[in-house]
Design an enzyme around this catalytic site. Structure first.
Site, PDB file in Angstrom:
ATOM      1  N   ASP A  25       3.136  13.739  42.959  1.00  0.00           N
ATOM      2  CA  ASP A  25       4.451  13.517  42.334  1.00  0.00           C
ATOM      3  C   ASP A  25       4.673  14.475  41.170  1.00  0.00           C
ATOM      4  O   ASP A  25       5.464  14.203  40.272  1.00  0.00           O
ATOM      5  CB  ASP A  25       4.557  12.069  41.845  1.00  0.00           C
ATOM      6  CG  ASP A  25       3.473  11.719  40.826  1.00  0.00           C
ATOM      7  OD1 ASP A  25       2.412  12.355  40.867  1.00  0.00           O
ATOM      8  OD2 ASP A  25       3.698  10.822  39.994  1.00  0.00           O
TER       9      ASP A  25
ATOM     10  N   ASP B 236       6.589  15.373  36.008  1.00  0.00           N
ATOM     11  CA  ASP B 236       5.872  14.287  36.689  1.00  0.00           C
ATOM     12  C   ASP B 236       6.776  13.065  36.785  1.00  0.00           C
ATOM     13  O   ASP B 236       7.440  12.681  35.810  1.00  0.00           O
ATOM     14  CB  ASP B 236       4.600  13.932  35.904  1.00  0.00           C
ATOM     15  CG  ASP B 236       3.733  12.952  36.663  1.00  0.00           C
ATOM     16  OD1 ASP B 236       2.938  13.408  37.512  1.00  0.00           O
ATOM     17  OD2 ASP B 236       3.856  11.734  36.410  1.00  0.00           O
TER      18      ASP B 236
ATOM     19  N   ASP C 273       8.555   8.857  49.498  1.00  0.00           N
ATOM     20  CA  ASP C 273       8.927  10.186  49.993  1.00  0.00           C
ATOM     21  C   ASP C 273      10.391  10.484  49.693  1.00  0.00           C
ATOM     22  O   ASP C 273      10.749  11.622  49.348  1.00  0.00           O
ATOM     23  CB  ASP C 273       8.682  10.277  51.501  1.00  0.00           C
ATOM     24  CG  ASP C 273       7.204  10.326  51.849  1.00  0.00           C
ATOM     25  OD1 ASP C 273       6.386  10.536  50.934  1.00  0.00           O
ATOM     26  OD2 ASP C 273       6.863  10.150  53.038  1.00  0.00           O
TER      27      ASP C 273
ATOM     28  N   ASN D  81       5.450   3.379  45.247  1.00  0.00           N
ATOM     29  CA  ASN D  81       4.767   3.237  46.533  1.00  0.00           C
ATOM     30  C   ASN D  81       4.265   1.822  46.753  1.00  0.00           C
ATOM     31  O   ASN D  81       4.339   1.276  47.858  1.00  0.00           O
ATOM     32  CB  ASN D  81       3.587   4.209  46.615  1.00  0.00           C
ATOM     33  CG  ASN D  81       4.029   5.637  46.905  1.00  0.00           C
ATOM     34  OD1 ASN D  81       5.077   5.863  47.511  1.00  0.00           O
ATOM     35  ND2 ASN D  81       3.244   6.601  46.451  1.00  0.00           N
TER      36      ASN D  81
END
Length: 296
Positions: free
Chosen positions: A197, A154, A171, A162
């Site tokens: 993620d 993770d 991304d 973000n």
């Protein structure tokens, strides 16, 4: 003139025989009978769908008519032969064209089906197998026959990436993490994007200590990567939870762990890694060692 019954092939043979007799004896009446038999044979061939023999009959009718001194009638039969031959060639060309179109459509359909299958099993952002692909692969594996380790990876604090940068930057982070996981995995290991993620690494034949070594290498590769071009609030790191299904003797089938239970264990170890400070690997047999290293 008497007509003989039977298959049209017989009529054609008799017509050719009578035609030769007429030419030899210069007998117009026999030539007329030959033409009559050929006309009947041609009609029978048309009725049976035998176009090749029909055209042969037309050709012989033209020849026999010419031998009897009837050029106009000979031209009529030869024109009919030429016209039907042209239609046959056109049908042949159309058949090949239709076959080519069908083959092209079939290939395109196969290409589209393959692309749909690939998209159904592939994550479009990273190019990794997706969750469905991972579940299919795990469901086909025979646990207990040999060691198998799973690692759930993770990205730490990905939401802040973000929020502080942008989703497009997020991304980029996911693609780079995916590339690093692929690059630093062992040959034969399989990397999937599980969700968001979160990634899954399948390590066939890896015991727990072996899996931890591999995952520690992956964790260190992500931590050491250069992220400066993305202007992120902090360097990208990953937390990893590992779980291993050991070899089980054939006499103890009840102790075989299913892949879903194995995944849940790895996920719990990931949660432990997050709570322990992130940027670390957690597995049941190495948890104390990692904590000792952190406190040293």
């Amino acid at each position: 003139m008497q007509r003989l019954g039977g298959p049209p092939e017989v009529g054609g043979v008799l017509a050719r025989l009578l035609s030769r007799i007429a030419q030899r004896d210069d007998d117009a009446a026999t030539g007329e009978e030959a033409i009559g038999l050929l006309v009947e044979a041609a009609g029978a061939f048309v009725a049976s769908g035998d176009r090749r023999r029909y055209r042969q009959s037309l050709l012989e009718l033209g020849q026999n008519s010419a031998d009897l001194g009837r050029p106009a009638e000979a031209l009529h039969w030869l024109e009919a032969y030429r016209s039907d031959t042209g239609r046959a060639h056109a049908r042949g060309r159309q058949m090949w064209a239709d076959m080519f179109v069908r083959r092209s459509r079939l290939r395109e359909a196969e290409r589209q089906a393959a692309m749909l299958r690939r998209h159904a099993l592939e994550d479009p952002l990273t190019g990794l197998g997706n969750r469905r692909s991972a579940e299919r692969r795990l469901g086909a594996m025979r646990l207990g026959a040999e060691p198998l380790s799973l690692a759930v990876v993770d990205v730490d604090r990905f939401k802040s990436v973000n929020d502080a940068a942008s989703h497009s930057q997020g991304d980029v982070v996911l693609r780079r993490v995916a590339d690093l996981l692929r690059e630093h995995s062992r040959t034969g290991d399989e990397v999937y994007r599980w969700a968001g993620d979160e990634f899954l690494v399948v390590l066939p034949t890896a015991t727990e200590p072996q899996a931890v070594v591999v995952m520690e290498r992956l964790r260190a590769a992500v931590a050491a990567a250069d992220w400066s071009d993305l202007e992120l609030p902090e360097p990208v790191t990953v937390s990893i939870g590992v779980a291993t299904a050991p070899v089980v003797d054939e006499g103890q089938p009840a102790t075989v762990v299913g892949w879903k239970a194995l995944f849940d264990t790895a996920d719990l170890n990931l949660f432990s890694a997050k709570r322990g400070g992130r940027n670390r690997v957690r597995a049941p047999g190495v948890e104390a060692i990692r904590d000792d290293e952190d406190g040293a």
